[in-house]
Design a protein around this motif. Structure first.
Motif, PDB file in Angstrom:
ATOM      1  N   GLU A 278       0.838  -1.212   0.000  1.00 35.38           N
ATOM      2  CA  GLU A 278       0.000   0.000   0.000  1.00 35.38           C
ATOM      3  C   GLU A 278       0.870   1.258   0.000  1.00 35.38           C
ATOM      4  OE1 GLU A 278      -2.564  -0.302   3.370  1.00 35.38           O
ATOM      5  OE2 GLU A 278      -3.641  -2.062   2.586  1.00 35.38           O
TER       6      GLU A 278
ATOM      7  N   LYS B 178       3.872   1.543  -1.261  1.00 35.68           N
ATOM      8  CA  LYS B 178       4.465   1.691  -2.598  1.00 35.68           C
ATOM      9  C   LYS B 178       3.462   2.288  -3.582  1.00 35.68           C
ATOM     10  CE  LYS B 178       7.937  -1.990  -2.430  1.00 35.68           C
ATOM     11  NZ  LYS B 178       8.343  -3.321  -2.969  1.00 35.68           N
ATOM     12  N   LYS B 179       2.204   1.829  -3.511  1.00 35.09           N
ATOM     13  CA  LYS B 179       1.162   2.350  -4.405  1.00 35.09           C
ATOM     14  C   LYS B 179       0.935   3.840  -4.164  1.00 35.09           C
ATOM     15  CE  LYS B 179      -1.464  -1.954  -4.979  1.00 35.09           C
ATOM     16  NZ  LYS B 179      -2.741  -2.667  -4.654  1.00 35.09           N
ATOM     17  N   ASN B 180       0.912   4.213  -2.902  1.00 33.84           N
ATOM     18  CA  ASN B 180       0.722   5.615  -2.559  1.00 33.84           C
ATOM     19  C   ASN B 180       1.872   6.484  -3.062  1.00 33.84           C
ATOM     20  OD1 ASN B 180      -1.747   5.149  -1.300  1.00 33.84           O
ATOM     21  ND2 ASN B 180      -0.810   4.812   0.709  1.00 33.84           N
ATOM     22  N   GLU B 181       3.077   5.964  -2.961  1.00 35.55           N
ATOM     23  CA  GLU B 181       4.251   6.698  -3.435  1.00 35.55           C
ATOM     24  C   GLU B 181       4.204   6.901  -4.947  1.00 35.55           C
ATOM     25  OE1 GLU B 181       7.488   4.389  -1.971  1.00 35.55           O
ATOM     26  OE2 GLU B 181       7.476   5.302   0.025  1.00 35.55           O
ATOM     27  N   VAL B 182       3.741   5.841  -5.661  1.00 34.26           N
ATOM     28  CA  VAL B 182       3.612   5.936  -7.110  1.00 34.26           C
ATOM     29  C   VAL B 182       2.564   6.973  -7.495  1.00 34.26           C
ATOM     30  CG1 VAL B 182       2.867   4.681  -9.191  1.00 34.26           C
ATOM     31  CG2 VAL B 182       4.386   3.578  -7.549  1.00 34.26           C
ATOM     32  N   LEU B 183       1.428   6.984  -6.773  1.00 32.87           N
ATOM     33  CA  LEU B 183       0.368   7.950  -7.035  1.00 32.87           C
ATOM     34  C   LEU B 183       0.858   9.385  -6.800  1.00 32.87           C
ATOM     35  CD1 LEU B 183      -2.709   6.135  -5.449  1.00 32.87           C
ATOM     36  CD2 LEU B 183      -2.322   6.586  -7.882  1.00 32.87           C
ATOM     37  N   LEU B 184       1.639   9.580  -5.751  1.00 29.13           N
ATOM     38  CA  LEU B 184       2.189  10.925  -5.451  1.00 29.13           C
ATOM     39  C   LEU B 184       3.128  11.392  -6.547  1.00 29.13           C
ATOM     40  CD1 LEU B 184       2.874  10.602  -1.612  1.00 29.13           C
ATOM     41  CD2 LEU B 184       1.279  12.186  -2.719  1.00 29.13           C
TER      42      LEU B 184
ATOM     43  N   ARG C 170       3.018  10.518  -9.688  1.00 25.74           N
ATOM     44  CA  ARG C 170       2.248  10.809 -10.891  1.00 25.74           C
ATOM     45  C   ARG C 170       1.590  12.181 -10.829  1.00 25.74           C
ATOM     46  NH1 ARG C 170      -0.852   5.017 -11.960  1.00 25.74           N
ATOM     47  NH2 ARG C 170       0.975   3.889 -12.784  1.00 25.74           N
ATOM     48  N   HIS C 171       1.236  12.599  -9.615  1.00 29.48           N
ATOM     49  CA  HIS C 171       0.599  13.908  -9.472  1.00 29.48           C
ATOM     50  C   HIS C 171       1.630  15.031  -9.335  1.00 29.48           C
ATOM     51  CE1 HIS C 171      -2.867  11.313  -8.599  1.00 29.48           C
ATOM     52  NE2 HIS C 171      -3.608  12.356  -8.981  1.00 29.48           N
TER      53      HIS C 171
END
Length: 372
Positions: free
Chosen positions: A361, A363-369, A371-372
């Motif tokens: 979770e 890692k997913k959050n870091e990827v989303l950050l 991208r934004h």
């Protein structure tokens, strides 16, 4: 001569294959059970370690089925295994059992003594007559270990739960009934194919490395089938040592003067610089290697009073700290309660699964950050 031997994981498959190939009359010890351990614990010194007690149980059950000659391996060095053979002799003699204990080892008498003992297996023939049967027996052992390893991979991923257990149970039952080496090999090839045909999920599982003292690591009765327990929880277990691997490194390579690459010894060096007996060095080194290999945790298993593993257990907190590697220590003896054992494994498994979920979770959050 009616021969027998102690159980230790798949070693019975190798010895059974050897005896079948050579036409030696033998008694296959009953599968290790609570009865086996009760017998061994009753007649062994209280502070003797679990393997010795189970071995005594194996021998008494086999003698009562007609065996008169016990073949075991021997050793020298800092592990108490080195004097097991003498303790076996004394205990069985005191109990009134008239069975010969033959320890296959190189002692102070040198190779001549070992050769004389090996000739008991050949019926007095030249030792060269052992070569082909030994090759087939070792091949059977390698195949058996490969089947075990494959089952540890399929069990946590099978779509229809229980398929792996069904295949393995069927294989184990039929293995006891094989009458020739050819039948044994055919059964093993068929079992391997059945495991490969099991439909599996495509997912990343929690991975756990299993380390510790060789007997409790390899004999499933002594560790209450740890790999099976973890697999049915959806966790992929990887055992750090197989008996075929041990024979390859310590007998075949040493006999041919081939130097082994002991990666575990290099990995253990910051924590333990030398061999202190038993498998302590392997326990520490393999734990480090599992951490570096991305494993989620490690389980250390050893019998009560095993000094090398007690030392390794004292070092494990440093490995846990340096590598952020959760570990669980399981100390086994005849009074180990199965319910408490399962509760500890279950709690450890839940912790590892939750830990892995939180990391994913994050890692997913870091990827989303990003991208934004």
């Amino acid at each position: 001569m009616i021969a027998t031997f102690p159980h230790m994981g798949n070693i019975y498959i190798m010895v059974k294959t050897l005896f079948d190939e050579m036409g030696i009359d033998y008694v296959l010890p009953p599968k290790c059970s609570k009865k086996t351990l009760e017998i061994g614990a009753k007649y062994s010194p209280e502070m003797a370690c679990l393997p010795l007690k189970i071995n005594i149980g194996n021998f008494i059950e086999s003698i009562e089925k007609g065996a008169d000659t016990i073949f075991i391996t021997g050793a020298c060095g800092p592990c108490r295994f080195g004097y097991y053979a003498e303790m076996h002799r004394e205990i069985l003699r005191d109990l009134g059992y008239d069975a010969e204990v033959v320890a296959l080892e190189i002692n102070e008498k040198g190779l001549k003594d070992l050769i004389a003992k090996l000739k008991k297996l050949t019926g007095g023939k030249k030792l060269a007559s052992l070569a082909k049967p030994l090759f087939k027996a070792y091949k059977a052992l390698c195949m058996a270990d490969k089947i075990d390893e494959l089952s540890y991979q399929t069990r946590p991923l099978e779509i229809t739960k229980g398929q792996t257990d069904k295949v393995i149970d069927d294989y184990r039952n039929k293995l006891l009934e094989t009458k020739s080496v050819k039948e044994t090999f055919e059964l093993m090839r068929d079992t391997e194919q059945r495991l490969l045909n099991i439909e599996l999920e495509r997912k990343d599982t929690v991975k756990v490395g299993i380390v510790g003292e060789i007997y409790t690591l390899i004999e499933p009765f002594s560790n209450l089938h740890i790999e099976k327990i973890l697999g049915n929880m959806g966790i992929t277990a990887h055992r750090s040592l197989y008996i075929s691997q041990w024979i390859k490194e310590h007998i075949i390579k040493q006999g041919l003067h081939i130097k082994s690459k002991k990666e575990f010894a290099v990995a253990a060096k910051p924590y333990l610089k030398t061999h202190i007996g038993g498998h302590a060095l392997e326990t520490i080194g393999n734990s480090v290697l599992y951490a570096r290999g991305g494993y989620d945790g490690v389980v250390q298993i050893y019998p009560l009073t095993c000094m090398p593993e007690i030392v390794a257990d004292g070092i494990m907190p440093a490995v846990r700290k340096d590598y952020d590697l959760p570990s669980l220590t399981l100390v086994m003896d005849e009074i180990t309660g199965e319910a408490g054992y399962l509760t500890r494994i279950d709690a450890f498994a839940d912790m590892l699964i939750r830990r892995k979920q939180l990391r994913e979770e994050k890692k997913k959050n870091e990827v989303l950050l990003l991208r934004h």
